[in-house]
Design an enzyme around this catalytic site. Sequence first.
Site, PDB file in Angstrom:
ATOM      1  N   HIS A 126       0.842  -1.202   0.000  1.00  8.75           N
ATOM      2  CA  HIS A 126       0.000   0.000   0.000  1.00  8.75           C
ATOM      3  C   HIS A 126       0.881   1.258   0.000  1.00  8.75           C
ATOM      4  O   HIS A 126       0.547   2.256  -0.632  1.00  8.75           O
ATOM      5  CB  HIS A 126      -0.913  -0.037   1.221  1.00  8.75           C
ATOM      6  CG  HIS A 126      -1.844   1.117   1.284  1.00  8.75           C
ATOM      7  ND1 HIS A 126      -2.713   1.405   0.257  1.00  8.75           N
ATOM      8  CD2 HIS A 126      -2.042   2.069   2.225  1.00  8.75           C
ATOM      9  CE1 HIS A 126      -3.404   2.487   0.573  1.00  8.75           C
ATOM     10  NE2 HIS A 126      -3.014   2.905   1.747  1.00  8.75           N
ATOM     11  N   LYS A 187     -11.156  12.237  -3.606  1.00 10.16           N
ATOM     12  CA  LYS A 187     -12.025  11.661  -2.574  1.00 10.16           C
ATOM     13  C   LYS A 187     -11.463  11.974  -1.191  1.00 10.16           C
ATOM     14  O   LYS A 187     -10.304  12.348  -1.049  1.00 10.16           O
ATOM     15  CB  LYS A 187     -12.152  10.143  -2.764  1.00 10.16           C
ATOM     16  CG  LYS A 187     -10.938   9.367  -2.315  1.00 10.16           C
ATOM     17  CD  LYS A 187     -11.158   7.867  -2.286  1.00 10.16           C
ATOM     18  CE  LYS A 187     -10.004   7.207  -1.557  1.00 10.16           C
ATOM     19  NZ  LYS A 187      -9.852   5.794  -1.774  1.00 10.16           N
ATOM     20  N   ARG A 189     -11.528  10.416   3.062  1.00  8.92           N
ATOM     21  CA  ARG A 189     -11.942   9.319   3.928  1.00  8.92           C
ATOM     22  C   ARG A 189     -11.990   9.795   5.372  1.00  8.92           C
ATOM     23  O   ARG A 189     -11.040  10.418   5.857  1.00  8.92           O
ATOM     24  CB  ARG A 189     -10.963   8.156   3.796  1.00  8.92           C
ATOM     25  CG  ARG A 189     -11.413   6.909   4.565  1.00  8.92           C
ATOM     26  CD  ARG A 189     -10.355   5.832   4.523  1.00  8.92           C
ATOM     27  NE  ARG A 189     -10.243   5.138   3.245  1.00  8.92           N
ATOM     28  CZ  ARG A 189     -10.936   4.037   2.930  1.00  8.92           C
ATOM     29  NH1 ARG A 189     -11.793   3.524   3.773  1.00  8.92           N
ATOM     30  NH2 ARG A 189     -10.748   3.464   1.769  1.00  8.92           N
ATOM     31  N   THR A 219     -13.271  -3.541   1.881  1.00  8.68           N
ATOM     32  CA  THR A 219     -14.735  -3.571   2.068  1.00  8.68           C
ATOM     33  C   THR A 219     -15.467  -3.412   0.729  1.00  8.68           C
ATOM     34  O   THR A 219     -16.662  -3.667   0.647  1.00  8.68           O
ATOM     35  CB  THR A 219     -15.188  -2.406   2.967  1.00  8.68           C
ATOM     36  OG1 THR A 219     -14.884  -1.171   2.290  1.00  8.68           O
ATOM     37  CG2 THR A 219     -14.484  -2.423   4.310  1.00  8.68           C
ATOM     38  N   GLY A 221     -16.025  -0.577  -0.523  1.00  5.97           N
ATOM     39  CA  GLY A 221     -16.670   0.736  -0.465  1.00  5.97           C
ATOM     40  C   GLY A 221     -16.131   1.712  -1.508  1.00  5.97           C
ATOM     41  O   GLY A 221     -16.906   2.336  -2.243  1.00  5.97           O
ATOM     42  N   THR A 222     -14.804   1.823  -1.607  1.00 10.31           N
ATOM     43  CA  THR A 222     -14.185   2.786  -2.528  1.00 10.31           C
ATOM     44  C   THR A 222     -14.604   2.483  -3.966  1.00 10.31           C
ATOM     45  O   THR A 222     -15.050   3.367  -4.703  1.00 10.31           O
ATOM     46  CB  THR A 222     -12.640   2.703  -2.428  1.00 10.31           C
ATOM     47  OG1 THR A 222     -12.276   2.845  -1.062  1.00 10.31           O
ATOM     48  CG2 THR A 222     -11.954   3.750  -3.271  1.00 10.31           C
TER      49      THR A 222
HETATM   50  C1  R5P Z   1      -6.871   3.449  -0.694  1.00  8.55           C
HETATM   51  O1  R5P Z   1      -5.966   4.225  -0.491  1.00  8.55           O
HETATM   52  C2  R5P Z   1      -6.666   2.053  -1.161  1.00  8.55           C
HETATM   53  O2  R5P Z   1      -5.712   2.025  -2.167  1.00  8.55           O
HETATM   54  C3  R5P Z   1      -7.957   1.410  -1.621  1.00  8.55           C
HETATM   55  O3  R5P Z   1      -8.511   2.192  -2.668  1.00  8.55           O
HETATM   56  C4  R5P Z   1      -9.033   1.338  -0.581  1.00  8.55           C
HETATM   57  O4  R5P Z   1      -8.607   1.643   0.684  1.00  8.55           O
HETATM   58  C5  R5P Z   1      -9.775   0.035  -0.638  1.00  8.55           C
HETATM   59  O5  R5P Z   1     -10.532  -0.163   0.537  1.00  8.55           O
HETATM   60  P1  R5P Z   1     -12.078  -0.450   0.513  1.00  8.55           P
HETATM   61  O6  R5P Z   1     -12.318  -1.580  -0.451  1.00  8.55           O
HETATM   62  O7  R5P Z   1     -12.389  -0.836   1.936  1.00  8.55           O
HETATM   63  O8  R5P Z   1     -12.786   0.803   0.140  1.00  8.55           O
END
Ligand code: R5P
Length: 295
Positions: A126, A187, A189, A219, A221-222
Amino acid sequence: MKIYSGLSNPSLAKKIAGKLNIKMGKIELSRFANYEARVWIKDKANKTAVIVQSFSYPPDEQVMEFCLITDALKRLGVRKIIAVIPWLGYCIQDKVFRPGEPLSSKVIAKILHSFKISKIITLDLHNEIISGFFEMPFVHLEASQVFIDHFKKSKDIDTIVSPDVGALKNANNYARELNLPLVVINKKRDLSTGKVSIISVSDKIKGRRVLIPDDFISTGGTLIQTAKFLKDKGVKKVYAALTHHFYAPQVQEKIEKSSLDMLYVTDTIQKPNKKYNKLKIISVAKLIAESLKES
Ligand code: R5P
């Protein structure tokens, strides 16, 4: 050299062994009545061993299993252990976000260090900066080339969408390699709830067929929110290429019902034994095997 696999991703381990034409080590993995992991290496170990284990879901069990396999191999006289950890769990916790929290990715580095692992091979952290927490040779592979090769042939897309500013470098690489325009989503968070909200998009995107590259889906969500946002703006097709899918309960089921047209992921984490219409998997076995050849 033999490849030993924990329970997290045996199918990728077998594919890597196949690409290298080497044997899988014999290992028995079970549980005691109290659910403690039990590991038994059942063959004569060589000087070098490769352990393939993602720290994915449930991560703590998989970390522990990895530690027990490492200890068993060392006790059999293996001198060099190469850890292939396709998804390096806890790498998302790359900083202390609020006072009172641990620096979890560094805790993982300390554990691996205490086992004197000779080398780590992983994919798409990440935050690449955490590789500095690891003192042994550390190979950070990028799955983007595997996806780019696929999309060069498919011609399904005409625009790259960066899901946030953090993903811009990676998205830019896709845009350059595929010779496509790049659009950025803005975006934010909420740190305590984790809820994502999209603020704006940087260009006119109506009628486009877009690809969103990102590092992982947790999750969902994004991705679900981004796909809906883009479809509401008139985007024709929304595809995503993500290196890691944790397959957390019900997440792929939500993707199936979402505005996303197709989710491309790699096999860094093993897919549950279910059939999904909006999921395509592209293997990183060759990429890892090439890296092991250089070890
Ligand atoms: C964000 O910085 C990550 O690269 C992903 O886009 C994100 O955090 C994925 O998490 P989720 O599926 O929970 O939204």
